[in-house]
Design a protein around this motif. Sequence first.
Motif, PDB file in Angstrom:
ATOM      1  N   GLY A 127       0.827  -1.220   0.000  1.00  0.00           N
ATOM      2  CA  GLY A 127       0.000   0.000   0.000  1.00  0.00           C
ATOM      3  C   GLY A 127       0.849   1.252   0.000  1.00  0.00           C
ATOM      4  N   ASP A 128       2.125   1.127  -0.481  1.00  0.00           N
ATOM      5  CA  ASP A 128       3.043   2.292  -0.491  1.00  0.00           C
ATOM      6  C   ASP A 128       3.180   2.901   0.905  1.00  0.00           C
ATOM      7  N   LEU A 129       3.158   2.050   1.924  1.00  0.00           N
ATOM      8  CA  LEU A 129       3.124   2.536   3.307  1.00  0.00           C
ATOM      9  C   LEU A 129       4.271   3.500   3.635  1.00  0.00           C
ATOM     10  N   PHE A 130       5.513   3.082   3.341  1.00  0.00           N
ATOM     11  CA  PHE A 130       6.655   3.979   3.580  1.00  0.00           C
ATOM     12  C   PHE A 130       7.357   4.295   2.262  1.00  0.00           C
ATOM     13  N   GLN A 131       7.311   5.559   1.836  1.00  0.00           N
ATOM     14  CA  GLN A 131       8.114   5.986   0.689  1.00  0.00           C
ATOM     15  C   GLN A 131       9.371   6.638   1.244  1.00  0.00           C
ATOM     16  N   ALA A 132      10.496   6.427   0.552  1.00  0.00           N
ATOM     17  CA  ALA A 132      11.756   6.922   1.119  1.00  0.00           C
ATOM     18  C   ALA A 132      12.671   7.536   0.082  1.00  0.00           C
ATOM     19  N   VAL A 160       4.400   8.810   4.507  1.00  0.00           N
ATOM     20  CA  VAL A 160       3.765   7.624   5.101  1.00  0.00           C
ATOM     21  C   VAL A 160       2.314   7.589   4.618  1.00  0.00           C
ATOM     22  N   ASN A 161       1.949   6.496   3.951  1.00  0.00           N
ATOM     23  CA  ASN A 161       0.546   6.300   3.561  1.00  0.00           C
ATOM     24  C   ASN A 161      -0.022   5.255   4.511  1.00  0.00           C
ATOM     25  N   SER A 162      -0.585   5.734   5.607  1.00  0.00           N
ATOM     26  CA  SER A 162      -0.946   4.779   6.669  1.00  0.00           C
ATOM     27  C   SER A 162      -2.307   4.114   6.438  1.00  0.00           C
ATOM     28  N   GLY A 163      -2.950   4.434   5.292  1.00  0.00           N
ATOM     29  CA  GLY A 163      -4.292   3.904   5.020  1.00  0.00           C
ATOM     30  C   GLY A 163      -4.394   2.397   5.164  1.00  0.00           C
ATOM     31  N   ALA A 196      10.922   4.142  11.666  1.00  0.00           N
ATOM     32  CA  ALA A 196       9.676   3.694  11.030  1.00  0.00           C
ATOM     33  C   ALA A 196       8.526   3.742  12.041  1.00  0.00           C
ATOM     34  N   ALA A 197       8.803   3.295  13.266  1.00  0.00           N
ATOM     35  CA  ALA A 197       7.755   3.278  14.298  1.00  0.00           C
ATOM     36  C   ALA A 197       7.314   4.694  14.648  1.00  0.00           C
ATOM     37  N   GLY A 198       8.272   5.602  14.775  1.00  0.00           N
ATOM     38  CA  GLY A 198       7.951   6.985  15.144  1.00  0.00           C
ATOM     39  C   GLY A 198       7.089   7.652  14.087  1.00  0.00           C
ATOM     40  N   ARG A 199       7.476   7.463  12.831  1.00  0.00           N
ATOM     41  CA  ARG A 199       6.732   8.108  11.751  1.00  0.00           C
ATOM     42  C   ARG A 199       5.337   7.496  11.603  1.00  0.00           C
ATOM     43  N   LEU A 200       5.257   6.167  11.777  1.00  0.00           N
ATOM     44  CA  LEU A 200       3.942   5.519  11.649  1.00  0.00           C
ATOM     45  C   LEU A 200       3.026   5.962  12.797  1.00  0.00           C
ATOM     46  N   ALA A 201       3.593   6.060  14.000  1.00  0.00           N
ATOM     47  CA  ALA A 201       2.789   6.501  15.154  1.00  0.00           C
ATOM     48  C   ALA A 201       2.208   7.886  14.871  1.00  0.00           C
ATOM     49  N   ALA A 202       3.032   8.776  14.319  1.00  0.00           N
ATOM     50  CA  ALA A 202       2.562  10.131  14.021  1.00  0.00           C
ATOM     51  C   ALA A 202       1.464  10.085  12.948  1.00  0.00           C
ATOM     52  N   ALA A 203       1.708   9.319  11.889  1.00  0.00           N
ATOM     53  CA  ALA A 203       0.738   9.282  10.778  1.00  0.00           C
ATOM     54  C   ALA A 203      -0.606   8.697  11.229  1.00  0.00           C
ATOM     55  N   LEU A 204      -0.554   7.756  12.165  1.00  0.00           N
ATOM     56  CA  LEU A 204      -1.803   7.127  12.634  1.00  0.00           C
ATOM     57  C   LEU A 204      -2.497   7.969  13.697  1.00  0.00           C
ATOM     58  N   GLY A 205      -1.815   9.019  14.166  1.00  0.00           N
ATOM     59  CA  GLY A 205      -2.362   9.797  15.291  1.00  0.00           C
ATOM     60  C   GLY A 205      -2.425   8.932  16.536  1.00  0.00           C
ATOM     61  N   ALA A 206      -1.385   8.121  16.734  1.00  0.00           N
ATOM     62  CA  ALA A 206      -1.388   7.184  17.878  1.00  0.00           C
ATOM     63  C   ALA A 206      -1.361   7.943  19.193  1.00  0.00           C
TER      64      ALA A 206
END
Length: 295
Positions: A127-132, A160-163, A196-206
């Motif tokens: 799902g193109d979750l992490f582009q770098a 980050v495409n967290s969809g 990766a965890a930090g950016r995903l947490a931010a994108a998900l609004g964790a």
Amino acid sequence: MLKALERASVLVEALPYIKKFYGKTVVIKYGGHAMINPELKEAVLTDAVLMKYVGMNPVIVHGGGPEITGMLKRVGKESRFVGGLRVTDAETMEIVEMVLVGKINKEIVTRINRIGGRAVGLSGKDGDLFQAVKKYRKVRTPDGRDEVADIGFVGDISRVNSGIVSIVINEGYIPVVAPVAVGAEGQSYNINADYAAGRLAAALGADKLVILTDVEGILADRNDPASIISVLHLNEVASLIEQGKIDGGMIPKVECCTDALAGGVNTTHILDGRVPHSILLELFTDQGIGTMVQK
Ligand SMILES: Nc1ncnc2c1ncn2[C@@H]1O[C@H](COP(=O)(O)OP(=O)(O)O)[C@@H](O)[C@H]1O
Ligand SMILES: CC(=O)N[C@@H](CCC(=O)OP(=O)(O)O)C(=O)O
């Protein structure tokens, strides 16, 4: 029966905390060294399953540095790190992807499913979750100059495409994410799992980011486990790195907390993954454990 009652009373004590975190997303960075011991592995994944059962949304981002190093050794390649990041040539990248996505990710998914949870494994390519884009690392030379090091196929997450992760969460699964990203031309990039965890947490609004590691937390004096810093404020981070008090693998961890807090995550924690059920101790007790990094 007694055991069941004991368990029930523990759950009753945990109820206020369960209510507090109901429906909240907690990103767990499950790291290499905390991953080695099979019993601890089971404890961490059981915690994630329990969290899901009581209505939270755990998301696991895993590492696997020691296993990658082991596999590289088997094919005769030595590992080299600059500022906590693996120098990654094309052959190393291939092995990183095989180990993280092909092996470790599927092992974690299988374990969670066997414990009684439901997990879906993803890499940053799904799902193109992490582009770098390629990452350059600033290093200090022995004579005190700052230089930019070329560390190969190591990536900085540009988007980050967290969809896809939200879909997996909302369908009732625990997402398990391997930190391999995709570049503009489709090439693979090796991402440190902490970032990766930090950016995903931010994108998900964790609500929370929990990073498990192999020390008590951030220590003021690395040789003294009693010197744990319980609360670290972001404005103290740069000088601790500058003085060399935080270095090596701890640098990506604090930078990851910085990213997550800047992205709106409420609290970030660096916990001792060697302590069984450290995540539950953090979530379900008032005193908490490890180091909390906050604004
Ligand atoms: N101030 C510090 N406090 C604690 N550990 C530190 C500190 N600075 C550097 N470290 C190092 O960081 C390591 C954790 O990073 P790393 O080995 O990459 O962990 P993991 O494999 O769990 O991701 C610790 O084992 C320790 O050697
Ligand atoms: C760029 C970079 O360093 N990538 C890491 C990815 C795995 C990882 O982060 O694993 P841990 O969390 O176990 O350290 C590596 O190649 O080791």
